[in-house]
Design an enzyme around this catalytic site. Structure first.
Site, PDB file in Angstrom:
ATOM      1  NE  ARG A 159      14.519  22.554  24.936  1.00 34.46           N
ATOM      2  CZ  ARG A 159      14.806  23.598  25.705  1.00 34.46           C
ATOM      3  NH1 ARG A 159      14.766  23.456  27.022  1.00 34.46           N
ATOM      4  NH2 ARG A 159      15.121  24.772  25.178  1.00 34.46           N
TER       5      ARG A 159
ATOM      6  NE  ARG B 236      16.709  31.411  27.899  1.00 38.72           N
ATOM      7  CZ  ARG B 236      17.437  32.484  28.223  1.00 38.72           C
ATOM      8  NH1 ARG B 236      17.358  32.993  29.442  1.00 38.72           N
ATOM      9  NH2 ARG B 236      18.228  33.021  27.349  1.00 38.72           N
TER      10      ARG B 236
ATOM     11  CG  HIS C 122      20.491  23.086  19.312  1.00 43.24           C
ATOM     12  ND1 HIS C 122      20.030  23.128  18.010  1.00 43.24           N
ATOM     13  CD2 HIS C 122      19.380  23.141  20.096  1.00 43.24           C
ATOM     14  CE1 HIS C 122      18.714  23.206  18.013  1.00 43.24           C
ATOM     15  NE2 HIS C 122      18.286  23.214  19.260  1.00 43.24           N
TER      16      HIS C 122
ATOM     17  CE1 TYR D 109       7.099  20.432  20.645  1.00 44.65           C
ATOM     18  CE2 TYR D 109       9.454  20.738  20.347  1.00 44.65           C
ATOM     19  CZ  TYR D 109       8.283  21.053  20.992  1.00 44.65           C
ATOM     20  OH  TYR D 109       8.289  22.011  21.992  1.00 44.65           O
TER      21      TYR D 109
END
Length: 786
Positions: A466, A496, A526, A559
């Site tokens: 992302r 997603r 990932h 984050y």
């Protein structure tokens, strides 16, 4: 000695529902669990305390015991979704009673998020933001998990989950949990935040029915000029089929009567997402746009009588099945999936309490729903508009603005020609960065941007899961390709809810000449890896970034993630091999130093758990501290149970979903689980094995979830730099001493918020990390190095 090091280490008490100390006298505290940590240049260790030991002046990482406090008033702090049957005698480690349900565990995590909106210690506008986050989380949960359970039921699957519940039972429990949480959201807004916003900030959300005549005329003008032209009323009759309802769209259901024919008709008006509030003449006063449209709906249906006008919202299934094994074109498959998701079945219908029964039943029939899919929600049906209110309100009611620090080793002393480039800094030693405490743009982003501009760099390879909407990293990769460098990017198009954005980025990169790969069949990529290959004299040198978070400058501000920039040759060789595996055919690729999923990770984790067991059984030191986002893998949970039974002390810091049931005699009495939820989203993964005084520490992208171990490409990096190990040790220590934002998981499934014991200072993990960075700003980099 830092202020972090001279706190007492008494066990904290439970936090009352008000978020404040109850002022009572706690029960006698059990023995201290302080840990002595030598402040030296030696490899750091994290030791469990000896029985009856007393705190040292330099406390370390305490364990969280299962019985350290009491319930407030005998009641749970928050509603609990997860629960489990008693453990029978002679149960085996695979018995259903030893595992929490993953869906219910996730709901309990979202209760902890909602509590941030209820907590008086949270600034008022941040509480409003947490309310919007909770609703957004819940919406995505319904899309993915309720949709997934309904699809499983539709396929006739009856096999129970690990916790012994079949899909139908899980769906019933999930629906109940979602309904309870959504109603509580409305109560927090109506009874708590709405009056507080008006009283303290002058932000008054009004109901249309309470407006005076002048205000109504003002709103009528706004409706006529700005809202009426963009509305599209849709009638339903033999010539007009029931309209398509887009996912998460807020709509007005109207029942109309023709005055002369005495016929009744249904119509739908979609509330435009581009307008959320209508501002009133008095500053700070707002009225929800859906109330304005409802009250002027007669303008849309001239000549008709409006019998009723009720709001509703639909949620569609996002758990769309895909078969990558037979996909000839992955991009085409994802495009088709996005279209399928857009038209997927509705899995939830939310309605106002006053919606007439005949309108409810009409909607249920048209959407082909069960009665259990109907949710009656009081108050506002859509709370995402609170983001804007929270963002535009006064700073004194938000978190204090935070400017991430630039690591001292990277600070540029003026714009001189002899300033060190980032590669010189990394060659001098591994560099750890911890976002959002430290700047993403001045570290990771700078790494990619300097690589793109450096004539000595011949290749850049990177994974993208992302990224930001306006990504400077993407722009740097484009410039690098246009400059003739070999650039290869793995864009994960199956991430997603980011599929469309990632396909667009992939197209931009391809047009610039970047070699773009879209992922591996059956696996999501990932891993968070960036590789730079540089010519230096007669040799080729590699530089890498291995991290826990996405290459996204926007989420890096909220984050909490860790990354390490390194020039270690063995890490570089592993990164080269990883990209060869991702872009070519190398299923048996070998790695020297890193651990890569899915082939090696689970086995490597189990081997290290077994090593701790062997240490304890031989009378040596055995201890584990694992910080992650989720834990649900059955094999790893059984391995942790075995370690606990052998006497290994295990602390798990699991932000979200956790299927492991701690504190069960004979299975998990030595396992303690806590979750930290606060200002920043805990997203980093740190794995610490004590290894009899010779600790092994990893950071990387993988949680201990089955999907990470079996269905994703992940990379974890062992930490060798002692300065970084020392810093990670401090991070874990403070996380395990938090008594402000930390929740302890009880064997019952209940999470209880911790508070300081009598005489103990408050420890807020996020605030302590911010304080530590402020302190670093005031001194040289000597004690930190990494």
């Amino acid at each position: 000695m830092s202020s972090e090091s001279n706190e007492t280490t008494q066990r904290p008490r439970l936090h009352p529902a008000t978020g404040r100390s109850n002022g009572g006298t706690p029960p006698p505290e059990p023995g201290s669990s302080a840990v002595k940590i030598a402040e030296s240049d030696a490899t750091p260790t994290i030791d469990p305390p000896a029985a009856g030991s007393t705190p040292d002046t330099e406390p370390g990482i305490p364990s969280i015991g299962p019985e350290f406090g009491h319930r407030v008033g005998g009641q749970p702090l928050l509603p609990r979704a997860a629960s489990q049957m008693p453990v029978p005698d002679h149960a085996t480690p695979g018995h259903a009673s030893l595992y929490f349900n993953p869906e219910l565990s996730w709901l309990d995590f979202n209760w902890r998020v909602l509590y941030q909106a209820m907590d008086e210690r949270t600034p008022l506008l941040e509480r409003l933001r947490f309310l919007a986050i909770t609703e957004n989380n819940l919406d995505e949960f319904v899309m993915k998990r309720v949709g997934g359970l309904k699809r499983v039921l539709g396929a006739g699957v009856v096999k129970p989950s690990l916790d012994g519940r079949d899909p139908a039972e899980q769906l019933d429990l999930v629906r109940e949990g979602v309904r309870t949480m959504r109603i509580r959201l409305a109560e927090v807004w109506e009874d708590g935040l709405r009056p507080r916003l008006a009283e303290e900030l002058g932000i008054v959300v009004r109901d249309f029915d309470d407006l005076d005549e002048a205000e109504c005329e003002h709103v009528r003008g706004v409706f006529a000029d700005r809202i009426y032209p963009i509305l599209t009323p849709l009638a339903v009759d033999p010539g007009h089929p029931f309209p398509f309802l887009s996912n998460m769209s807020l709509s007005l259901a109207l029942m109309l009567e023709h005055p002369e024919r005495r016929t009744r008709h249904f119509a739908r008006v979609k509330i435009p997402p581009s307008v959320r509030w209508v501002e009133l003449p008095e500053s700070g006063h707002l009225v929800p746009v859906e109330q304005v449209i409802r009250n002027f709906a007669g303008e849309l249906f001239q000549g008709m009588k409006i019998e009723s006008a009720s709001l509703f919202r639909v949620t569609r299934n996002a758990d769309v099945a895909r078969d990558e094994e037979v996909a000839d074109d992955l991009l085409r498959m994802i495009s088709e999936e996005l279209r399928e998701r857009r038209f997927a079945r509705v899995v939830r219908l939310e309605v106002e309490p006053n919606m007439p029964d005949d309108v409810r039943q009409f909607l249920v029939r048209q959407l082909e729903l069960d009665e259990d899919d109907l949710y009656e929600i009081p108050g506002l049906l859509e709370m995402s508009g609170f983001w804007r209110v929270a963002a535009e309100g006064p700073w004194q009611h938000r978190y204090e603005p935070w400017e991430p620090m630039i690591p001292p080793r990277l600070i540029r002393e003026g714009e001189t020609e002899d300033r060190p480039d980032i590669f010189t800094v990394i060659r001098a030693g591994d560099l750890m960065v911890h976002h959002p405490y430290e700047s993403f743009t001045a570290t990771v982003q700078r790494f990619i941007e300097e690589a793109a501009a450096d004539p000595a760099v011949v290749a850049i390879k990177q994974t993208l899961y992302r990224t930001a909407e306006h990504s400077r990293i993407i722009a740097a990769l484009v410039r690098a390709a246009e400059a003739g460098k070999a650039v290869a990017v793995l864009v994960e198009v199956t991430a997603r809810f980011d599929e469309a954005d990632n396909m667009e980025w992939a197209s931009v990169l391809e047009e610039a000449g970047v070699n773009v790969t879209y992922g591996l069949v059956g696996l999501k990529t990932h891993a968070k890896v960036a590789l730079v290959v540089r010519e230096e004299g007669d040799e080729i040198r590699t530089y890498c970034h291995i991290g826990t978070g996405n290459y996204n400058s926007e989420t890096a501000q909220i984050y909490a993630d860790i990354g390490i920039l390194t020039a270690r040759p063995e890490i570089g060789r592993d990164a080269v091999n990883l990209f060869h595996f991702l872009t070519g055919y190398a299923p048996n690729q070998q790695y020297e130093e890193t651990v890569v999923a899915p082939r090696d990770l689970r086995q490597a984790l189990v081997a290290r758990i077994d090593r701790e067991i062997a240490h304890v059984e031989a009378g040596r030191k055995g201890r584990m501290i694992m910080k992650m986002n989720g834990l649900d893998d059955p094999k790893l949970i059984r391995a942790l149970y075995a370690a606990s039974a052998a006497g290994v002390s295990i602390d798990l810091i699991v932000r979200g979903q956790c299927r492991l049931r701690p504190g069960i005699p004979g299975f998990s009495e030595n396992i303690h689980v806590r979750s930290i939820v606060g200002r920043f989203l805990e997203h980093d993964r740190i794995f610490w094995w004590e290894n009899d005084g010779d600790p092994e520490v990893w950071i990387g992208s993988a949680d201990w979830r089955r999907r990470n171990l079996d269905e994703r490409v992940e990379m974890l990096m062992p930490v060798r730099d002692r300065r970084i190990m020392k810093r990670l040790r401090k991070t874990l220590r403070v996380a395990l001493r938090d008594n402000q934002r930390a929740w302890e998981l009880r064997p019952s499934g209940e999470y209880v918020l911790l508070e300081p014991a009598v005489g103990e200072r408050p420890v807020d993990y996020h605030e302590r990390r911010l304080r530590a960075v402020r302190k670093r700003r005031r001194k040289v980099d000597g004690n930190w190095g990494g």
